[in-house]
Design a protein around this motif. Structure first.
Motif, mmCIF file in Angstrom:
data_model
loop_
_atom_site.group_PDB
_atom_site.id
_atom_site.type_symbol
_atom_site.label_atom_id
_atom_site.label_comp_id
_atom_site.label_asym_id
_atom_site.label_seq_id
_atom_site.Cartn_x
_atom_site.Cartn_y
_atom_site.Cartn_z
ATOM 1 N N LYS A 100 54.841 49.826 24.247
ATOM 2 C CA LYS A 100 54.510 50.966 25.374
ATOM 3 C C LYS A 100 56.009 51.653 25.700
ATOM 4 C CE LYS A 100 50.059 52.115 25.977
ATOM 5 N NZ LYS A 100 49.199 51.173 26.894
ATOM 6 N N LEU A 101 56.933 50.664 26.142
ATOM 7 C CA LEU A 101 58.221 51.130 26.499
ATOM 8 C C LEU A 101 58.818 51.907 25.287
ATOM 9 C CD1 LEU A 101 60.016 50.367 28.917
ATOM 10 C CD2 LEU A 101 60.767 48.348 27.420
ATOM 11 N N ILE A 245 39.202 45.360 31.099
ATOM 12 C CA ILE A 245 40.190 46.396 30.756
ATOM 13 C C ILE A 245 39.943 46.967 29.179
ATOM 14 C CG2 ILE A 245 42.905 46.745 30.600
ATOM 15 C CD1 ILE A 245 42.866 44.405 32.741
ATOM 16 N N GLU A 249 40.215 50.681 30.221
ATOM 17 C CA GLU A 249 41.810 51.299 29.667
ATOM 18 C C GLU A 249 41.685 51.040 28.295
ATOM 19 O OE1 GLU A 249 43.896 49.276 32.619
ATOM 20 O OE2 GLU A 249 43.926 51.168 33.813
ATOM 21 N N GLU A 340 60.658 51.660 33.037
ATOM 22 C CA GLU A 340 59.940 50.512 33.328
ATOM 23 C C GLU A 340 58.544 50.762 32.926
ATOM 24 O OE1 GLU A 340 60.419 50.096 37.600
ATOM 25 O OE2 GLU A 340 59.185 51.802 37.820
ATOM 26 N N VAL A 341 57.812 49.605 32.597
ATOM 27 C CA VAL A 341 56.342 49.859 32.085
ATOM 28 C C VAL A 341 55.769 48.484 32.735
ATOM 29 C CG1 VAL A 341 56.758 48.478 30.147
ATOM 30 C CG2 VAL A 341 54.937 50.303 30.082
ATOM 31 N N TYR A 342 54.314 48.958 33.148
ATOM 32 C CA TYR A 342 53.232 47.791 33.424
ATOM 33 C C TYR A 342 52.232 47.913 32.735
ATOM 34 C CZ TYR A 342 50.067 44.797 35.782
ATOM 35 O OH TYR A 342 49.394 43.804 35.944
ATOM 36 N N VAL A 343 51.879 46.870 31.777
ATOM 37 C CA VAL A 343 50.796 47.084 30.817
ATOM 38 C C VAL A 343 50.097 45.902 31.118
ATOM 39 C CG1 VAL A 343 50.228 47.002 28.465
ATOM 40 C CG2 VAL A 343 52.194 48.372 29.049
ATOM 41 N N ALA A 344 48.614 46.180 31.200
ATOM 42 C CA ALA A 344 47.837 44.981 31.456
ATOM 43 C C ALA A 344 46.673 45.094 30.151
ATOM 44 C CB ALA A 344 46.853 45.329 32.744
ATOM 45 N N GLU A 351 43.284 39.705 33.750
ATOM 46 C CA GLU A 351 44.134 40.678 33.521
ATOM 47 C C GLU A 351 45.397 39.995 33.307
ATOM 48 O OE1 GLU A 351 44.393 43.988 36.272
ATOM 49 O OE2 GLU A 351 46.486 44.029 36.098
ATOM 50 N N TYR A 355 55.060 43.351 33.153
ATOM 51 C CA TYR A 355 55.997 44.608 34.067
ATOM 52 C C TYR A 355 57.290 44.365 33.308
ATOM 53 C CZ TYR A 355 59.094 46.838 37.139
ATOM 54 O OH TYR A 355 59.967 47.530 37.643
ATOM 55 N N LYS A 368 58.199 40.721 34.642
ATOM 56 C CA LYS A 368 57.273 40.233 35.598
ATOM 57 C C LYS A 368 56.189 39.602 34.986
ATOM 58 C CE LYS A 368 56.142 38.322 39.698
ATOM 59 N NZ LYS A 368 55.304 37.184 38.973
ATOM 60 N N LEU A 369 55.850 38.593 34.710
ATOM 61 C CA LEU A 369 54.447 38.015 34.076
ATOM 62 C C LEU A 369 53.268 38.020 35.090
ATOM 63 C CD1 LEU A 369 56.257 35.065 32.260
ATOM 64 C CD2 LEU A 369 55.818 37.082 31.163
ATOM 65 N N ARG A 370 52.199 38.702 34.938
ATOM 66 C CA ARG A 370 51.089 38.689 35.928
ATOM 67 C C ARG A 370 50.086 37.861 35.284
ATOM 68 N NH1 ARG A 370 45.911 38.949 37.222
ATOM 69 N NH2 ARG A 370 45.628 40.316 39.259
#
Lengths: 408, 268
Positions: A100-101, A245, A249, A340-344, A351, A355, A368-370
């Motif tokens: 995505k980035l 998701i 999405e 920057e990008v946050y992809v779930a 989820e 990030y 950042k790992l969610r």
């Protein structure tokens, strides 16, 4: 006050000089049902828990720090060590975030293979969940049955990428390999048997008196509580929120396949168990649909983006510029654009978000790992009080936490 | 002269960058290009000062003042239906501008939208906890404090979460080396044996890639076997090819190098 600075016995389990009956019980970190390295400090009144403090960090390896000191491709195998029960889903979450980035489009065959890997991993993860939870509760037979099926899937993954646990089977920009000749046939063989297998598990458990006593109305998570604690995946769906998701999405080709999202409004252990079982059926359904889709694709496996992705082996071995580019990408690494990008993505646990903050260098400035399990462990603080000690085991079981992911 | 290395950021740096290279940007689009996001932004703008706002990779990024963080997130949760706080963390900009960037990643399930609310705070400046709005912030803020040393006000149980309670330093700061700092090298020695044992034991070697070629206790030397613990700085002793275990090996009666044949030809 005892001196805690040495490894002398320090009796933190016993609180002296107290007027009330409260006992502090130290559960874990080396407890067979602690699913890795969970330590719980439980305040007890008789057998009932009045306060719970989960203590995590025993498996902390500083992955986010490592990521800041590694090129992007170097970090990909490290993500295997997060949720090591379904490693490809971590690889995929990271690869998708970087794509995505970079704004890359992945070839269709790679998408199909990725989805096959993701759903195989989901099945592996759910089977492992069922096996260990059943074992914790005492259902040894289910453990053996579920591990038998998981073994088959691990062999399948081994045929594809050579690894059984830490796959690293997905690359940024696609997949490294096409499916082996026997892969589809083996997968079909497995999918034919799976519904009967799942029915076997359910026959053993669904109306089992012990199973029901340990699961029904135990560990009830209300919708508000699940939302507030950041619960995702089966934990959230068992609490009455229809959110997947893959559906909401859609990434890859999830909008082209048919599948249902199992939801329950009960929120207890049994609801989560039913959601996991139904998700296995849905994963099998997705895999069934992917097989004909695979044959309709052309054989490209990696995205064409010479600035970021190495060329094919043939190009590298025959074209000078491709070889130079490959050398630069391997030694220095790709340099994504500033942003920057946050992809779930929907990992088997919930989820899984990545990030990434890139400052245009070959190393991420911040990553950042969610990880879903982090909050599924946190919720134990509010969930356990009011329950009894045996419930702790079944609740930890159905939250499906993996400590590679909690501590990262 | 030794090359200067900045002390404020000790993370890995690329060793070569073309001097004409200009980093491209991930495209940002104006918030007006999305109807839902522009409504949300208008609602925030009505009550609070918005420093910057744009859409990047399908998600709206809103910069606000740090003092408004609780109220803006409350508005987002209660009025704008962003009912889940997916993630919350800090970014270390101390070397550049002496500030932390805090981001709150939020999700609306009814709108199927994600927004990122961001603000800057100074190094010692506290930020208000949002734990009362989202319980998930309880652990995230503890992690943010643990990793960056960001002070969070109004948190019910502010304690380190991943590192040990008595750890010194905050590992995700750019000033913190990957292999740990001085205190990290002494942590286990002090904890297990006490400070007085420091001279005897020495600091922990935290560079996992370090190999000492003279260390015959921890590293095997394939093809150059020497007895366990032998000192070899002045060259290796000639070691006969024999089992080194005291009293021989279970089930094996005898083994003499001279009587055995070493196969060199694979196809023999």
């Amino acid at each position: 006050m005892q001196d805690t600075n040495r490894l002398r016995p320090f009796f933190e389990n016993i609180a002296f000089d107290r007027d009330d009956n409260e006992v502090i019980l130290n559960f874990g970190p080396q407890h067979p049902s602690a699913h890795g390295q969970l330590r719980l400090m439980l305040h007890l009144q008789q057998e009932q828990i009045v306060k719970a403090h989960p203590d995590v960090g025993y498996l902390h390896r500083g992955m986010e720090k490592m990521a800041e000191n590694m090129i992007y491709n170097e970090f990909l195998p490290t993500t295997d060590r997060m949720d090591y029960i379904a490693s490809s889903s971590n690889n995929y979450g990271f690869a998708l975030a970087v794509e995505k980035l970079l704004d890359l489009e992945v070839p269709r065959r790679a998408k199909v293979i990725r989805m096959m890997l993701l759903e195989t991993n989901r099945l592996m993860s759910h089977l492992f969940w069922l096996a260990t939870t059943a074992l914790d509760i005492g259902a040894m037979t289910v453990f053996l049955y579920a591990f038998r099926e998981r073994e088959y899937l691990m062999d399948l993954i081994e045929d594809y990428c050579g690894a059984r646990l830490t796959h690293a089977a997905i690359r940024i920009g696609g997949v490294p390999l096409d499916l082996q000749d026997t892969f589809i046939a083996d997968l079909k063989k497995f999918l034919e048997k799976l519904p009967a297998n799942i029915k076997d598990y359910e026959d053993l458990l669904d109306t089992n008196r012990i199973w029901l006593m340990r699961m029904e109305n135990v560990g009830v998570i209300s919708t508000d509580m699940a939302l507030s604690w950041g619960c995702t995946g089966p934990m959230l769906r068992a609490s009455g929120v229809e959110w997947d998701i893959r559906k909401e999405e859609p990434y890859e080709l999830y909008d082209e396949v048919d599948f249902d999202i199992p939801v329950s409004d009960k929120g207890d252990n049994y609801a989560r168990y039913k959601v996991y079982m139904e998700e296995m059926r849905q994963s099998a359904r997705i895999l069934d649909q992917l097989i004909p889709m695979y044959y309709e694709t052309t054989p490209e496996l990696m995205a064409h983006a010479p600035k970021y992705i190495s060329g094919s082996k043939l190009d590298i071995m025959t074209q000078n510029y491709s070889l130079m580019q490959h050398f630069v990408l391997v030694t220095q690494g790709m340099r994504p654009p500033v942003g920057e990008v946050y992809v779930a993505t929907e990992s088997p646990k919930g989820e899984l978000g990545f990030y990434i903050n890139s400052q245009g260098g070959p190393y991420p400035y911040k990553l950042k790992l969610r990880a879903p399990s982090f909050w599924h462990t946190g919720i134990l603080t509010d969930l356990l009080p009011g329950h009894y000690i045996p419930d702790v085991v079944s609740i930890i079981g159905t939250t499906n936490i993996v400590f590679g992911e909690v501590d990262r | 002269m030794r090359k200067y290395t900045p002390k404020k950021d000790v993370q890995a740096k690329s060793y070569y960058t073309d001097r004409f290279w200009v980093a491209p940007q991930v495209a940002k689009s104006p918030v007006e290009s999305d109807a839902t996001f522009s409504e949300d932004l208008a609602a925030i703008k009505e009550k609070f000062e918005v420093l910057d706002a744009y859409i990047q990779v399908d998600q709206m990024v809103v910069y606000i003042n740090a003092k408004d963080n609780f109220d803006v997130i409350k508005l987002a949760k209660e009025d704008l239906a962003y009912t889940q706080m997916s993630e919350l963390s800090a970014i270390d900009w101390l070397a550049d501008k002496g500030q932390f960037e805090i981001f709150y990643q939020m999700l609306s399930m009814t709108k199927r939208k994600r927004i990122r609310i961001k603000c800057f705070i100074d190094e010692q400046e506290p930020i208000l906890s949002v734990e009362k709005l989202f319980r998930s912030a309880d652990w995230s803020e503890r992690e943010m404090y643990d990793m960056y040393g960001v002070i969070v006000n109004g948190h019910p149980f502010m304690k380190r979460i991943l590192m040990p309670d008595d750890w010194s330093g905050h590992p995700l700061r750019k000033t913190y080396p990957l292999i740990g700092d001085e205190a990290a090298a002494w942590y286990e020695v002090d904890k297990i044996f006490g400070k007085e044992a420091r001279d005897v034991i020495g600091p922990e070697i935290r560079d996992t890639a370090r190999i000492d070629r003279y260390d015959t206790e921890r590293f095997s030397r394939l093809g150059h076997e020497v007895p366990h613990g032998a000192a070899i700085p002045e060259g290796e002793p000639k070691t006969p090819l024999a089992y080194q275990e005291d009293g021989g090996v279970f089930l094996i009666k005898k083994f003499h190098e001279d009587d055995s044949v070493i196969i060199t030809d694979r196809d023999r």
